[in-house]
Design a protein around this motif. Sequence first.
Motif, PDB file in Angstrom:
ATOM      1  N   ARG A 103       0.830  -1.197   0.000  1.00 38.84           N
ATOM      2  CA  ARG A 103       0.000   0.000   0.000  1.00 38.84           C
ATOM      3  C   ARG A 103       0.868   1.252   0.000  1.00 38.84           C
ATOM      4  O   ARG A 103       1.933   1.293   0.631  1.00 38.84           O
ATOM      5  CB  ARG A 103      -0.899  -0.004   1.239  1.00 38.84           C
ATOM      6  N   ALA A 104       0.416   2.284  -0.716  1.00 43.57           N
ATOM      7  CA  ALA A 104       1.148   3.540  -0.783  1.00 43.57           C
ATOM      8  C   ALA A 104       0.182   4.675  -1.105  1.00 43.57           C
ATOM      9  O   ALA A 104      -0.980   4.448  -1.465  1.00 43.57           O
ATOM     10  CB  ALA A 104       2.255   3.469  -1.837  1.00 43.57           C
ATOM     11  N   SER A 105       0.660   5.895  -0.969  1.00 42.91           N
ATOM     12  CA  SER A 105      -0.092   7.095  -1.335  1.00 42.91           C
ATOM     13  C   SER A 105       0.607   7.769  -2.502  1.00 42.91           C
ATOM     14  O   SER A 105       1.831   7.923  -2.499  1.00 42.91           O
ATOM     15  CB  SER A 105      -0.169   8.068  -0.157  1.00 42.91           C
ATOM     16  N   ALA A 106      -0.171   8.153  -3.505  1.00 41.79           N
ATOM     17  CA  ALA A 106       0.367   8.870  -4.658  1.00 41.79           C
ATOM     18  C   ALA A 106      -0.279  10.254  -4.707  1.00 41.79           C
ATOM     19  O   ALA A 106      -1.493  10.393  -4.509  1.00 41.79           O
ATOM     20  CB  ALA A 106       0.098   8.103  -5.952  1.00 41.79           C
ATOM     21  N   TRP A 139      -2.080   0.660  -4.699  1.00 36.17           N
ATOM     22  CA  TRP A 139      -1.183  -0.464  -4.471  1.00 36.17           C
ATOM     23  C   TRP A 139       0.041  -0.309  -5.352  1.00 36.17           C
ATOM     24  O   TRP A 139      -0.058   0.173  -6.477  1.00 36.17           O
ATOM     25  CB  TRP A 139      -1.882  -1.789  -4.785  1.00 36.17           C
ATOM     26  N   LEU A 140       1.184  -0.689  -4.828  1.00 32.01           N
ATOM     27  CA  LEU A 140       2.417  -0.732  -5.598  1.00 32.01           C
ATOM     28  C   LEU A 140       2.815  -2.182  -5.814  1.00 32.01           C
ATOM     29  O   LEU A 140       2.920  -2.954  -4.851  1.00 32.01           O
ATOM     30  CB  LEU A 140       3.558  -0.032  -4.842  1.00 32.01           C
ATOM     31  N   GLU A 169       4.492   7.937  -1.642  1.00 30.86           N
ATOM     32  CA  GLU A 169       5.011   7.717  -0.300  1.00 30.86           C
ATOM     33  C   GLU A 169       4.469   6.422   0.277  1.00 30.86           C
ATOM     34  O   GLU A 169       3.315   6.054   0.032  1.00 30.86           O
ATOM     35  CB  GLU A 169       4.639   8.884   0.624  1.00 30.86           C
ATOM     36  N   ARG A 170       5.311   5.771   1.035  1.00 34.74           N
ATOM     37  CA  ARG A 170       4.921   4.580   1.772  1.00 34.74           C
ATOM     38  C   ARG A 170       5.395   4.763   3.210  1.00 34.74           C
ATOM     39  O   ARG A 170       6.581   4.962   3.471  1.00 34.74           O
ATOM     40  CB  ARG A 170       5.541   3.334   1.149  1.00 34.74           C
ATOM     41  N   HIS A 174       9.470   8.660   0.941  1.00 30.07           N
ATOM     42  CA  HIS A 174       9.385   8.773  -0.515  1.00 30.07           C
ATOM     43  C   HIS A 174       9.778   7.465  -1.186  1.00 30.07           C
ATOM     44  O   HIS A 174      10.761   6.823  -0.802  1.00 30.07           O
ATOM     45  CB  HIS A 174      10.303   9.904  -1.002  1.00 30.07           C
ATOM     46  N   VAL A 175       9.004   7.073  -2.198  1.00 30.67           N
ATOM     47  CA  VAL A 175       9.323   5.903  -3.004  1.00 30.67           C
ATOM     48  C   VAL A 175       9.993   6.396  -4.282  1.00 30.67           C
ATOM     49  O   VAL A 175       9.370   7.059  -5.108  1.00 30.67           O
ATOM     50  CB  VAL A 175       8.054   5.090  -3.342  1.00 30.67           C
ATOM     51  N   GLU A 176      11.239   6.064  -4.436  1.00 38.06           N
ATOM     52  CA  GLU A 176      12.010   6.546  -5.570  1.00 38.06           C
ATOM     53  C   GLU A 176      11.650   5.776  -6.833  1.00 38.06           C
ATOM     54  O   GLU A 176      11.556   4.548  -6.836  1.00 38.06           O
ATOM     55  CB  GLU A 176      13.513   6.369  -5.288  1.00 38.06           C
ATOM     56  N   GLY A 177      11.437   6.511  -7.934  1.00 40.08           N
ATOM     57  CA  GLY A 177      11.282   5.892  -9.243  1.00 40.08           C
ATOM     58  C   GLY A 177       9.944   5.244  -9.517  1.00 40.08           C
ATOM     59  O   GLY A 177       9.844   4.403 -10.420  1.00 40.08           O
TER      60      GLY A 177
END
Length: 261
Positions: A103-106, A139-140, A169-170, A174-177
């Motif tokens: 799970r993540a936020s975009a 979802w990532l 972000e998770r 920060h989630v890179e790339g």
Amino acid sequence: MNRGAPGQGSAGWHKDRVLSMADCEEACERDPLQYPFGQPEHDCVWSRGDVLDLAAWRGAGLAGRAPVLAIGSNASPQQLGRKFTPEVVDGLGSEDGDIPILRASAFGIDVVYGAYISSYGAIPATAVQAGPEARVEVWLTWLTPAQLERMDCTEGRQLYPRRCVRRVERHGEHVEGAQCYVLRRGAAVLGGHLVGLSSVPSQGGLAPERREQLGVWDLLAADLGRPSGADLNAEVRCSPVLKEQLRRRLADQAANKWVGA
């Protein structure tokens, strides 16, 4: 705007052809009204058809994997099983049988229905650029290079190019790339507006309402002067000609094409 009822001889609509066996098999393979199919309940790992809790995963971790937003059916273990069959996985490397789904936020995007109808009769998701305050919970999928190449093939790079999502972000980090498949044809305008996916919570986005798949077909049916979205979808599943006519209609009225897609 009602342009006439497809399949009833109105101007601009063509007579159907008979379905081939391949058409029938594709149309009956899955129920498009269940799109985006069963979504995870929590962070997990798709592992050669099984679903494991993330804590139970004994894989090599996320290093070397590409984070790709799964805004529609790609988050579904059921759909991953269709794309990564045992035969496909056996042809990949030893580390390519597992796909973490986290799970993540975009930020800066919304997730809405696209101006397209899939081969099996669903109106699929796409991301659209929104203001910096917009936020979606997504979802990532974390894909190895071989898995990413396979996913590109299943999406069709001419139809769904990958685009970078600047802020993902998770757990506040920060989630890179991070990237996302974006429908080149843009977002569907149904009932006069964009429609978000009910499976993707959104704040500050562009879609004034969020619906499940059947609700989107109800809007399309209403635009066409048809009484039932379910009946229209059933007709589309049995009619490649009607499907293509509606694809053109959605494309002609599409909005919010991703810049550069």
